[in-house]
Design a protein around this motif. Structure first.
Motif, mmCIF file in Angstrom:
data_model
loop_
_atom_site.group_PDB
_atom_site.id
_atom_site.type_symbol
_atom_site.label_atom_id
_atom_site.label_comp_id
_atom_site.label_asym_id
_atom_site.label_seq_id
_atom_site.Cartn_x
_atom_site.Cartn_y
_atom_site.Cartn_z
ATOM 1 N N ALA A 42 19.495 -6.141 2.168
ATOM 2 C CA ALA A 42 18.458 -5.965 1.102
ATOM 3 C C ALA A 42 17.576 -6.735 1.379
ATOM 4 O O ALA A 42 15.952 -6.304 2.589
ATOM 5 N N GLY A 43 17.449 -8.356 1.693
ATOM 6 C CA GLY A 43 16.250 -9.084 1.807
ATOM 7 C C GLY A 43 15.900 -9.461 3.048
ATOM 8 O O GLY A 43 15.030 -9.361 3.575
ATOM 9 N N ARG A 44 17.480 -8.865 3.641
ATOM 10 C CA ARG A 44 16.583 -9.655 4.688
ATOM 11 C C ARG A 44 16.114 -8.957 6.269
ATOM 12 O O ARG A 44 15.463 -8.455 6.718
ATOM 13 N N LEU A 45 16.769 -7.124 5.319
ATOM 14 C CA LEU A 45 16.393 -6.129 5.995
ATOM 15 C C LEU A 45 14.779 -6.103 5.371
ATOM 16 O O LEU A 45 13.661 -5.492 6.595
ATOM 17 N N GLY A 46 14.434 -6.362 4.338
ATOM 18 C CA GLY A 46 12.308 -6.635 3.764
ATOM 19 C C GLY A 46 11.167 -7.235 4.490
ATOM 20 O O GLY A 46 10.794 -7.243 4.682
ATOM 21 N N SER A 47 12.796 -8.740 4.596
ATOM 22 C CA SER A 47 12.193 -9.909 5.592
ATOM 23 C C SER A 47 11.549 -9.000 7.421
ATOM 24 O O SER A 47 10.266 -9.890 7.841
ATOM 25 N N ILE A 48 12.649 -8.191 8.275
ATOM 26 C CA ILE A 48 12.402 -7.903 9.007
ATOM 27 C C ILE A 48 11.537 -7.090 8.952
ATOM 28 O O ILE A 48 10.539 -6.957 9.612
ATOM 29 N N ALA A 49 11.136 -6.020 8.149
ATOM 30 C CA ALA A 49 10.064 -4.898 8.145
ATOM 31 C C ALA A 49 8.768 -5.474 7.759
ATOM 32 O O ALA A 49 7.694 -5.179 8.843
ATOM 33 N N GLY A 50 8.917 -6.596 6.615
ATOM 34 C CA GLY A 50 7.496 -7.448 6.663
ATOM 35 C C GLY A 50 7.431 -8.248 7.608
ATOM 36 O O GLY A 50 6.193 -7.828 7.956
ATOM 37 N N GLY A 51 7.982 -8.841 8.865
ATOM 38 C CA GLY A 51 7.602 -9.504 9.680
ATOM 39 C C GLY A 51 6.981 -8.597 11.055
ATOM 40 O O GLY A 51 6.330 -8.940 11.816
ATOM 41 N N LEU A 52 7.803 -7.606 10.765
ATOM 42 C CA LEU A 52 7.390 -6.665 12.209
ATOM 43 C C LEU A 52 6.239 -6.496 11.908
ATOM 44 O O LEU A 52 5.023 -5.795 12.755
ATOM 45 N N LEU A 53 6.396 -5.134 10.432
ATOM 46 C CA LEU A 53 4.142 -4.844 10.213
ATOM 47 C C LEU A 53 3.573 -5.774 10.088
ATOM 48 O O LEU A 53 2.067 -6.121 10.522
ATOM 49 N N ALA A 54 3.643 -7.053 10.089
ATOM 50 C CA ALA A 54 3.010 -8.878 9.960
ATOM 51 C C ALA A 54 2.230 -8.019 11.671
ATOM 52 O O ALA A 54 1.770 -9.376 12.321
ATOM 53 N N LEU A 55 3.599 -8.417 12.598
ATOM 54 C CA LEU A 55 3.327 -9.270 13.802
ATOM 55 C C LEU A 55 1.967 -7.765 14.584
ATOM 56 O O LEU A 55 1.415 -8.320 15.140
ATOM 57 N N ALA A 84 -4.835 -3.077 11.454
ATOM 58 C CA ALA A 84 -4.467 -4.416 11.606
ATOM 59 C C ALA A 84 -4.404 -4.634 10.407
ATOM 60 O O ALA A 84 -3.693 -5.705 9.814
ATOM 61 N N LEU A 85 -5.641 -4.926 9.786
ATOM 62 C CA LEU A 85 -6.086 -5.677 8.183
ATOM 63 C C LEU A 85 -5.047 -4.618 7.737
ATOM 64 O O LEU A 85 -4.276 -6.020 6.326
ATOM 65 N N ALA A 86 -4.713 -3.544 7.268
ATOM 66 C CA ALA A 86 -4.324 -2.877 6.393
ATOM 67 C C ALA A 86 -2.542 -3.383 6.796
ATOM 68 O O ALA A 86 -1.505 -3.686 5.983
ATOM 69 N N SER A 87 -1.387 -3.288 7.823
ATOM 70 C CA SER A 87 -0.378 -3.649 8.547
ATOM 71 C C SER A 87 -0.475 -5.131 8.097
ATOM 72 O O SER A 87 1.006 -5.372 7.318
ATOM 73 N N GLY A 88 -1.041 -6.078 8.100
ATOM 74 C CA GLY A 88 -1.767 -7.663 8.075
ATOM 75 C C GLY A 88 -0.770 -7.893 6.343
ATOM 76 O O GLY A 88 -0.258 -8.670 5.655
ATOM 77 N N LEU A 89 -1.819 -7.102 6.203
ATOM 78 C CA LEU A 89 -1.745 -6.944 4.294
ATOM 79 C C LEU A 89 -0.759 -5.929 3.420
ATOM 80 O O LEU A 89 0.168 -7.643 2.759
ATOM 81 N N MET A 120 3.145 -16.221 6.710
ATOM 82 C CA MET A 120 2.304 -16.571 7.397
ATOM 83 C C MET A 120 1.730 -15.621 8.357
ATOM 84 O O MET A 120 0.351 -16.012 8.144
ATOM 85 N N VAL A 121 2.676 -15.064 9.064
ATOM 86 C CA VAL A 121 2.012 -14.187 10.715
ATOM 87 C C VAL A 121 0.847 -12.627 9.393
ATOM 88 O O VAL A 121 0.389 -12.616 10.416
ATOM 89 N N GLY A 122 1.962 -12.396 8.599
ATOM 90 C CA GLY A 122 0.600 -11.513 8.128
ATOM 91 C C GLY A 122 -0.454 -11.826 7.530
ATOM 92 O O GLY A 122 -2.007 -11.148 7.662
ATOM 93 N N LEU A 123 -0.144 -13.001 7.152
ATOM 94 C CA LEU A 123 -2.265 -13.594 6.576
ATOM 95 C C LEU A 123 -2.867 -13.353 8.036
ATOM 96 O O LEU A 123 -3.670 -13.836 8.184
ATOM 97 N N LEU A 124 -1.950 -14.473 9.070
ATOM 98 C CA LEU A 124 -2.871 -14.484 10.380
ATOM 99 C C LEU A 124 -3.269 -12.761 10.463
ATOM 100 O O LEU A 124 -4.250 -12.629 11.607
ATOM 101 N N GLY A 125 -2.792 -11.634 10.654
ATOM 102 C CA GLY A 125 -2.565 -10.506 11.183
ATOM 103 C C GLY A 125 -3.869 -9.932 10.444
ATOM 104 O O GLY A 125 -4.414 -8.926 10.476
ATOM 105 N N THR A 126 -4.052 -10.165 8.912
ATOM 106 C CA THR A 126 -5.147 -9.645 7.678
ATOM 107 C C THR A 126 -6.226 -10.554 8.108
ATOM 108 O O THR A 126 -7.887 -9.593 8.772
#
Length: 143
Positions: A42-55, A84-89, A120-126
């Motif tokens: 579940a952690g891997r899936l959550g971090s992959i989803a978060g990374g794709l949203l941030a990207l 971009a703001l919403a998906s980065g956040l 990190m990528v989410g902060l950049l997208g935000t």
């Protein structure tokens, strides 16, 4: 929306995610063994989803920022900046949640490394989305 309010919302999302997830992480008495390389926890899936949203936030934010400066296209790009703001956040919050609830360190299969990347990528997208949003508010297109 000003840059200060964007940064305040991002900081509140990070603090809220860490504060809400800390009690759950504090009650795990035993560290789990490392997962197999191909196991999707579940952690891997959550971090992959978060990374794709941030990207997604970074790519759309960069395009919206280029549009707001008049380099690409003729539209103001306000919708792209908000996306971009919403998906980065969202990517940042999901990365913070996975990082706060991961039991074990890096390499245990709990998605901690991916969570840090999503943060990190989410902060950049935000940041890119917030900059594009403030620039589209100042720019008036006539035509």
């Amino acid at each position: 929306m000003s840059v200060r309010s964007v940064l305040a919302v991002a900081a509140a999302a990070l603090v809220g995610g860490v504060v809400l997830a800390t009690p759950a992480a504090a009650h795990s008495p035993v560290q789990s063994a490392a997962a197999d390389v191909y196991t999707m926890s579940a952690g891997r899936l959550g971090s992959i989803a978060g990374g794709l949203l941030a990207l997604t936030g970074v790519v759309v934010g960069a395009l919206a920022l280029a549009r707001s400066t008049g380099r690409i296209g003729t539209g103001p790009g306000r919708r792209g900046a908000a996306l971009a703001l919403a998906s980065g956040l969202t990517g940042t919050a999901l990365g913070a949640l996975v990082a706060a609830t991961a039991s074990g360190g890096l390499g245990t299969g709990n998605g901690l490394g991916g969570a840090y990347v999503a943060l990190m990528v989410g902060l950049l997208g935000t940041t890119l989305g917030g900059l594009a949003l403030t620039r589209t508010g100042r720019t008036r297109h006539t035509g």
